[in-house]
Structure formats: structure tokens, C-alpha cells
Design a protein around this motif. Structure first.
Motif, PDB file in Angstrom:
ATOM      1  N   MET A 235       7.781  18.387  -8.216  1.00 31.09           N
ATOM      2  CA  MET A 235       8.775  18.280  -7.254  1.00 31.09           C
ATOM      3  C   MET A 235       8.333  18.684  -5.705  1.00 31.09           C
ATOM      4  O   MET A 235       8.655  17.755  -4.940  1.00 31.09           O
ATOM      5  CB  MET A 235      10.069  19.250  -7.558  1.00 31.09           C
ATOM      6  CG  MET A 235      11.094  19.007  -6.899  1.00 31.09           C
ATOM      7  SD  MET A 235      11.823  17.424  -7.206  1.00 31.09           S
ATOM      8  CE  MET A 235      12.802  17.379  -5.592  1.00 31.09           C
ATOM      9  N   ILE A 236       7.547  19.523  -5.382  1.00 30.09           N
ATOM     10  CA  ILE A 236       7.121  19.900  -4.467  1.00 30.09           C
ATOM     11  C   ILE A 236       6.129  18.778  -3.891  1.00 30.09           C
ATOM     12  O   ILE A 236       6.359  18.537  -2.633  1.00 30.09           O
ATOM     13  CB  ILE A 236       6.015  21.155  -4.286  1.00 30.09           C
ATOM     14  CG1 ILE A 236       7.035  22.314  -4.598  1.00 30.09           C
ATOM     15  CG2 ILE A 236       5.646  21.370  -3.086  1.00 30.09           C
ATOM     16  CD1 ILE A 236       6.249  23.543  -4.997  1.00 30.09           C
TER      17      ILE A 236
ATOM     18  N   SER B 176      -1.660  14.670  -4.837  1.00 32.38           N
ATOM     19  CA  SER B 176      -2.671  15.611  -3.898  1.00 32.38           C
ATOM     20  C   SER B 176      -1.898  16.915  -3.626  1.00 32.38           C
ATOM     21  O   SER B 176      -2.267  18.053  -3.835  1.00 32.38           O
ATOM     22  CB  SER B 176      -3.032  14.998  -2.614  1.00 32.38           C
ATOM     23  OG  SER B 176      -3.799  13.764  -2.625  1.00 32.38           O
ATOM     24  N   PHE B 177      -0.571  16.743  -3.116  1.00 34.87           N
ATOM     25  CA  PHE B 177      -0.020  17.810  -2.771  1.00 34.87           C
ATOM     26  C   PHE B 177       0.540  18.642  -4.015  1.00 34.87           C
ATOM     27  O   PHE B 177       0.733  19.933  -4.015  1.00 34.87           O
ATOM     28  CB  PHE B 177       1.124  17.670  -1.810  1.00 34.87           C
ATOM     29  CG  PHE B 177       0.657  17.384  -0.399  1.00 34.87           C
ATOM     30  CD1 PHE B 177       0.048  18.595   0.154  1.00 34.87           C
ATOM     31  CD2 PHE B 177       0.685  16.157   0.277  1.00 34.87           C
ATOM     32  CE1 PHE B 177      -0.511  18.619   1.545  1.00 34.87           C
ATOM     33  CE2 PHE B 177      -0.153  16.045   1.174  1.00 34.87           C
ATOM     34  CZ  PHE B 177      -0.640  17.121   1.831  1.00 34.87           C
TER      35      PHE B 177
ATOM     36  N   VAL C  22      -1.196  18.954  -6.664  1.00 37.81           N
ATOM     37  CA  VAL C  22      -2.439  19.907  -7.180  1.00 37.81           C
ATOM     38  C   VAL C  22      -2.442  21.100  -6.028  1.00 37.81           C
ATOM     39  O   VAL C  22      -2.759  22.160  -6.324  1.00 37.81           O
ATOM     40  CB  VAL C  22      -3.667  19.156  -7.090  1.00 37.81           C
ATOM     41  CG1 VAL C  22      -4.809  20.111  -7.352  1.00 37.81           C
ATOM     42  CG2 VAL C  22      -3.516  18.030  -8.238  1.00 37.81           C
ATOM     43  N   PHE C  23      -2.339  20.661  -4.634  1.00 36.09           N
ATOM     44  CA  PHE C  23      -2.327  21.566  -3.540  1.00 36.09           C
ATOM     45  C   PHE C  23      -1.640  22.784  -3.937  1.00 36.09           C
ATOM     46  O   PHE C  23      -2.085  23.794  -3.494  1.00 36.09           O
ATOM     47  CB  PHE C  23      -1.928  20.816  -2.341  1.00 36.09           C
ATOM     48  CG  PHE C  23      -2.113  21.761  -1.111  1.00 36.09           C
ATOM     49  CD1 PHE C  23      -3.402  21.426  -0.248  1.00 36.09           C
ATOM     50  CD2 PHE C  23      -1.033  22.245  -0.737  1.00 36.09           C
ATOM     51  CE1 PHE C  23      -3.575  22.086   0.963  1.00 36.09           C
ATOM     52  CE2 PHE C  23      -1.270  22.888   0.694  1.00 36.09           C
ATOM     53  CZ  PHE C  23      -2.329  22.930   1.509  1.00 36.09           C
TER      54      PHE C  23
ATOM     55  N   LEU D 170      -0.711   8.767  -4.209  1.00 36.63           N
ATOM     56  CA  LEU D 170      -1.745   9.660  -3.893  1.00 36.63           C
ATOM     57  C   LEU D 170      -1.292  10.888  -3.100  1.00 36.63           C
ATOM     58  O   LEU D 170      -1.751  12.031  -3.533  1.00 36.63           O
ATOM     59  CB  LEU D 170      -2.818   8.782  -3.030  1.00 36.63           C
ATOM     60  CG  LEU D 170      -4.106   9.882  -2.369  1.00 36.63           C
ATOM     61  CD1 LEU D 170      -4.930  10.586  -3.587  1.00 36.63           C
ATOM     62  CD2 LEU D 170      -4.989   9.126  -1.557  1.00 36.63           C
ATOM     63  N   ALA D 171      -0.406  10.638  -2.164  1.00 32.11           N
ATOM     64  CA  ALA D 171       0.255  11.866  -1.561  1.00 32.11           C
ATOM     65  C   ALA D 171       0.668  12.876  -2.110  1.00 32.11           C
ATOM     66  O   ALA D 171       0.586  14.101  -2.275  1.00 32.11           O
ATOM     67  CB  ALA D 171       1.242  11.365  -0.473  1.00 32.11           C
TER      68      ALA D 171
ATOM     69  N   ILE E  32       8.397  16.113  -2.556  1.00 37.02           N
ATOM     70  CA  ILE E  32       9.252  16.823  -1.284  1.00 37.02           C
ATOM     71  C   ILE E  32       8.592  16.392  -0.130  1.00 37.02           C
ATOM     72  O   ILE E  32       9.010  15.991   0.842  1.00 37.02           O
ATOM     73  CB  ILE E  32       9.525  18.598  -1.415  1.00 37.02           C
ATOM     74  CG1 ILE E  32      10.884  18.139  -2.543  1.00 37.02           C
ATOM     75  CG2 ILE E  32       9.870  18.861  -0.152  1.00 37.02           C
ATOM     76  CD1 ILE E  32      11.256  19.840  -2.644  1.00 37.02           C
ATOM     77  N   MET E  33       7.040  16.611  -0.290  1.00 34.31           N
ATOM     78  CA  MET E  33       6.403  16.431   0.895  1.00 34.31           C
ATOM     79  C   MET E  33       6.514  15.048   1.503  1.00 34.31           C
ATOM     80  O   MET E  33       6.233  14.748   2.611  1.00 34.31           O
ATOM     81  CB  MET E  33       4.844  16.763   0.558  1.00 34.31           C
ATOM     82  CG  MET E  33       4.478  18.290   0.203  1.00 34.31           C
ATOM     83  SD  MET E  33       4.753  19.330   1.598  1.00 34.31           S
ATOM     84  CE  MET E  33       3.259  18.910   2.688  1.00 34.31           C
ATOM     85  N   LEU E  34       6.800  14.003   0.598  1.00 33.51           N
ATOM     86  CA  LEU E  34       6.774  12.698   1.045  1.00 33.51           C
ATOM     87  C   LEU E  34       8.143  12.554   1.663  1.00 33.51           C
ATOM     88  O   LEU E  34       8.164  11.677   2.683  1.00 33.51           O
ATOM     89  CB  LEU E  34       6.823  11.665  -0.123  1.00 33.51           C
ATOM     90  CG  LEU E  34       5.543  11.335  -0.904  1.00 33.51           C
ATOM     91  CD1 LEU E  34       6.087  10.548  -2.408  1.00 33.51           C
ATOM     92  CD2 LEU E  34       4.717  10.568  -0.234  1.00 33.51           C
TER      93      LEU E  34
ATOM     94  N   ALA F 152      -0.282   4.696  -1.817  1.00 35.93           N
ATOM     95  CA  ALA F 152      -0.291   5.830  -0.949  1.00 35.93           C
ATOM     96  C   ALA F 152       0.552   7.062  -1.164  1.00 35.93           C
ATOM     97  O   ALA F 152       0.308   8.096  -1.210  1.00 35.93           O
ATOM     98  CB  ALA F 152      -0.105   5.332   0.539  1.00 35.93           C
ATOM     99  N   SER F 153       1.630   6.399  -1.749  1.00 32.80           N
ATOM    100  CA  SER F 153       2.782   7.517  -1.893  1.00 32.80           C
ATOM    101  C   SER F 153       2.230   8.565  -3.240  1.00 32.80           C
ATOM    102  O   SER F 153       2.526   9.631  -3.282  1.00 32.80           O
ATOM    103  CB  SER F 153       4.307   6.956  -2.343  1.00 32.80           C
ATOM    104  OG  SER F 153       4.668   6.184  -1.228  1.00 32.80           O
TER     105      SER F 153
ATOM    106  N   VAL G 241       0.872  -1.412  -0.210  1.00 38.92           N
ATOM    107  CA  VAL G 241      -0.103   0.003   0.049  1.00 38.92           C
ATOM    108  C   VAL G 241       0.883   1.401  -0.138  1.00 38.92           C
ATOM    109  O   VAL G 241       0.326   2.278  -0.328  1.00 38.92           O
ATOM    110  CB  VAL G 241      -0.991   0.021   1.281  1.00 38.92           C
ATOM    111  CG1 VAL G 241      -2.043  -0.952   1.213  1.00 38.92           C
ATOM    112  CG2 VAL G 241      -0.291   0.127   2.593  1.00 38.92           C
ATOM    113  N   THR G 242       2.044   1.172   0.283  1.00 37.83           N
ATOM    114  CA  THR G 242       3.066   2.271   0.246  1.00 37.83           C
ATOM    115  C   THR G 242       2.982   2.855  -1.141  1.00 37.83           C
ATOM    116  O   THR G 242       3.066   4.085  -1.309  1.00 37.83           O
ATOM    117  CB  THR G 242       4.365   1.844   0.594  1.00 37.83           C
ATOM    118  OG1 THR G 242       4.569   1.274   1.948  1.00 37.83           O
ATOM    119  CG2 THR G 242       5.267   3.016   0.698  1.00 37.83           C
TER     120      THR G 242
END
Lengths: 154, 260
Positions: free
Chosen positions: B204-205, B138-139, B141-142, B134-135, B208-210, B131-132, B127-128
Motif C-alpha cells: 500500500m505504501i 521500488s518503494f 521494497v524501500f 517500477l515506482a 501511496i507514493m504514486l 513507470a508506475s 510508459v506511464t
């Protein structure tokens, strides 16, 4: 108020929810806590945005929203009988200054020192704000625990 | 480990401290706070009647000494080599310590319950990867990315997940960060070279959040300000090093793109 409810705001609310959910899974947060942990991330960003909108200070925004997140996580911890970290760790993710860190590196490489310092300053301000928010509420909670004679795992 | 436990079973004091340290080690490995680890070990030992409990823990070592009312004495040290965030296990260890303190079952049963926790997992390891993905997307787009940036971030996020799984415990965490940061920087820049409308920054951002130790930095400062000076400084140092390694990997990828 017209520019408060922008499309960007709603996009960010949605993506902060999804992003927090993904991080909660990465941190192996139990499935039955996932809704709470994700909601924690959503609230964190909503408060950050609101405080930033009305005061224009990202430090204050980071501080207040993390203080709220920590309190919310402590509340969830009590309700769900789990350590507060389970909600706090995913919940603070949306305001981690990832973009400022990126622009800090990028402008350093491009020798645009003025922008470099602005983003470095932002990253530090938000970082210190997050730490301050966690610390201030944690200290209050631990003082209250001591007063009540409770332990971390109760 | 199992052999040493057989030996311990003849000595209540040693066996008790060994089990309490197992719980503490499990918490530390799953990302628990040092204060929680110290408190848990102390509570467990006291629940079984220890008259004196001294525990000192930092992020990589737990030291503990207990003395029972009959004068028997045990002192053990536990080295903890890696820590990560596993909130599920942290919760399980917390539950175990709570129930053990309440019920104080025979040590053999305590041992069995602990053994059961070690085998439990909240999710399968794979699931890593989603999940990575999606994370990161998401960010992306954020922070202002569009559909195209989002799709590329899905790919790069999944790749970071694969790197994390494939390297597992074989490589130290900082090296993993450098490799992930390099791969993300290289691929996102490559994407913007291939399709000029793509903004590599937003991709890239997202990645980076990961990697960024934002929460770790917050909890490190909390430890520091709550009086756990050594554990707090070590964690702060860890977080700063991680941020520097992200920068190192990214700069390396920019140099590579420049050279290509």
C-alpha cells in the motif's frame, strides 16, 4: 559505524535510485536528464539517512537533505540549461513521507491513537522539513538572481 | 482558437499578448511555477517593445495587460483548467521563451514554433504503466517489503497507471486519486488475506507514493513564502485535499474488505 552500512541502507539506496527514475519518467523528464534526476534522488536519500543516523532527528534530516537537493537541482539546472524543477521534483521523492501517511491512516482506523499521533507527527515534521529545505535555498537563489539581474529562464 | 488567431493577426498588440499567454498557459499546464509564468509573459512582451506589462497568475487563471509605446492596448485573460507534471514540455516552453526573447522573430514564426511544441511528447503515453509499476515496487521494497510484496506492487502499480491513462482528462484528479487509492487498498488487503505471509502495508505504501502530493506540498509552501500568497494557498489546499482523498479511498477499501 558498524550498523551504518547495513543491507537495508544499500537496498534503500538502490530502490531510491530506481524509484526516482520511475517518477522522473512519470513526470515526463527528458531522457537526457534522467541520470541527473535519478542521482538527485539517490543523494537525497543518502544525506537523509546519514543525518538521521548521526542526529536522530528526522526533521533535521529532511531539512538538510532537501536543502542539498534544491541546491543540487539549481546546479544541474545551470549546467543542463533546464528549469530546476526538472531535477527537484523527482529528486525529493525518496523522502516523501508516504509510509508515515499510511500508518497514520491505518492506526486511526485501528483506534491505536498513540501510534497514530507518532506517525502523524513524523509525516508533518518531514513535510515541514522538506518545505523548509526548498524554501531556504530557493530564497537564497532568488536573492542571488535579483542581485545579478538574472531571470528565471536564463 | 485558430479562428480567433486569424482575427488577432491584424492587431500586433493583441496577437503578441495572445502568444505570450500561450507560452504562459503551456508552462502552467506542465507544472511550472506561477512566478516563472508571470516573469516569462512579462519578458516576452517587453522583448517586443511593450512599455507596460502587468501579469497576474494563479494556478487556474492568467490575467495580463500590455501597453505598447504607440498607446495601443491589450488585456486578455486565460483560464487554465488542468495542471499536471510534464517536465519535458516545461523545459521546451522555457527554451522557446528564451530564444524568442533573444531573437524576437516575426509573430507568425513565434506562432509556428509554439505550435510545434504543442505536438511534442517526451515519451509515448503507455510508459506511464511500466513507470508506475517500477515506482510502486521500488518503494514497496524501500519501505521494507520482500520479493512477494514487490511483485504484487508491480501489478497494483501497473493498475494505477492504467487507471490514470484510461480516465485521462475525463475525470477530475481527486476522483482519480480516490479510485486508485481504493483499488490499491482493496487489492493489497486481498493479497494479504489470500497469502497470510504478505504484508499489505508495504504494498500500500508503494502505491501511496504514486498518489501522495509530497513535492506539491513543498513547492506550494515555497510559493506561499516567496510572496505568491494566492497561488500558494490554492496549491496547499490542493495538496491537503489530495492527501484526504487518499485516506478516503483507503478507508473505503478497508470497509469493503471488512464487509466481504
Amino acid at each position: 559505524m558498524n550498523d551504518f552500512f547495513t543491507l537495508t541502507f544499500f537496498t534503500r539506496l538502490l530502490t531510491s535510485l530506481l524509484g526516482t527514475l520511475a517518477f522522473a519518467v512519470l513526470f515526463r523528464c527528458r531522457a537526457r536528464h534522467l541520470p541527473y534526476a535519478s542521482a538527485c534522488g539517490l543523494f537525497t536519500y543518502a544525506i537523509y539517512y546519514t543525518v538521521d543516523y548521526f542526529t536522530g532527528s528526522i526533521f533535521l534530516a529532511a531539512f538538510l537533505c532537501t536543502a542539498f537537493t534544491t541546491a543540487f537541482a539549481e546546479g544541474c539546472a545551470r549546467l543542463r540549461h533546464a528549469p530546476a524543477l526538472v531535477f527537484l521534483v523527482p529528486g525529493t521523492i525518496p523522502i516523501v513521507p508516504g509510509s508515515d501517511l499510511y500508518y497514520t491512516m491505518r492506526y486511526l482506523l485501528q483506534s491505536k491513537y498513540e501510534s497514530f499521533f507518532i506517525h502523524l507527527q513524523n509525516a508533518l515534521l518531514v513535510g515541514i522539513g522538506i518545505a523548509g529545505g526548498i524554501v531556504s535555498v530557493s530564497l537564497i537563489v532568488s536573492a542571488w538572481r535579483k542581485y545579478k539581474g538574472l531571470h528565471l529562464h536564463h | 482558437m485558430e479562428q480567433s488567431k486569424e482575427f488577432y493577426k491584424n492587431n500586433f498588440t493583441d496577437y503578441l499578448l495572445c502568444l505570450a499567454l500561450d507560452v504562459g498557459e503551456g508552462m502552467l499546464k506542465s507544472g511550472g511555477e506561477v512566478a516563472r509564468v508571470e516573469q516569462t509573459i512579462e519578458l516576452i512582451c517587453r522583448a517586443y517593445g511593450a512599455a507596460h506589462v502587468e501579469v497576474f497568475s494563479i494556478i487556474s487563471v492568467i490575467n495580463a495587460t500590455i501597453r505598447m509605446p504607440d498607446g495601443s492596448y491589450s488585456s486578455q485573460m486565460r483560464r487554465v483548467k488542468s495542471t499536471s507534471n510534464d517536465l519535458y514540455r516545461l523545459e521546451l516552453y522555457n527554451e522557446i521563451s528564451r530564444s524568442i526573447c533573444r531573437e524576437t522573430p516575426a509573430l507568425a514564426e513565434f506562432d509556428e514554433r509554439l505550435h510545434a511544441v504543442k505536438k511534442k511528447r517526451a515519451y509515448p503515453a503507455w510508459v506511464t504503466i511500466p513507470a508506475s509499476a517500477l515506482a510502486a515496487s521500488s518503494f514497496a521494497v524501500f519501505f521494507g517489503g520482500g520479493l512477494f510484496e514487490c511483485l504484487i506492487a508491480v501489478v497494483i502499480g501497473a493498475l494505477v497507471g492504467v487507471i490514470d491513462l484510461a480516465l485521462g482528462n475525463h475525470l477530475n484528479d481527486l476522483a482519480k486519486i480516490i479510485i486508485s487509492s481504493f483499488a490499491a487498498g482493496f487489492l493489497s488487503s486481498l493479497a494479504s488475506v489470500l497469502w497470510s505471509s504478505v504484508n499489505s502495508g508495504e504494498i500500500m505504501i508503494g502505491t501511496i507514493m504514486l498518489l501522495v502530493p509530497g513535492v506539491a506540498f513543498g513547492t506550494a509552501l515555497r510559493d506561499l513564502l516567496c510572496g505568491d500568497l494566492i497561488a500558494g494557498s490554492l496549491k496547499t489546499l490542493q495538496a491537503i485535499l489530495a492527501a484526504l482523498m487518499i485516506a478516503f479511498g483507503y478507508i473505503l477499501s478497508m470497509a469493503a474488505i471488512g464487509a466481504v
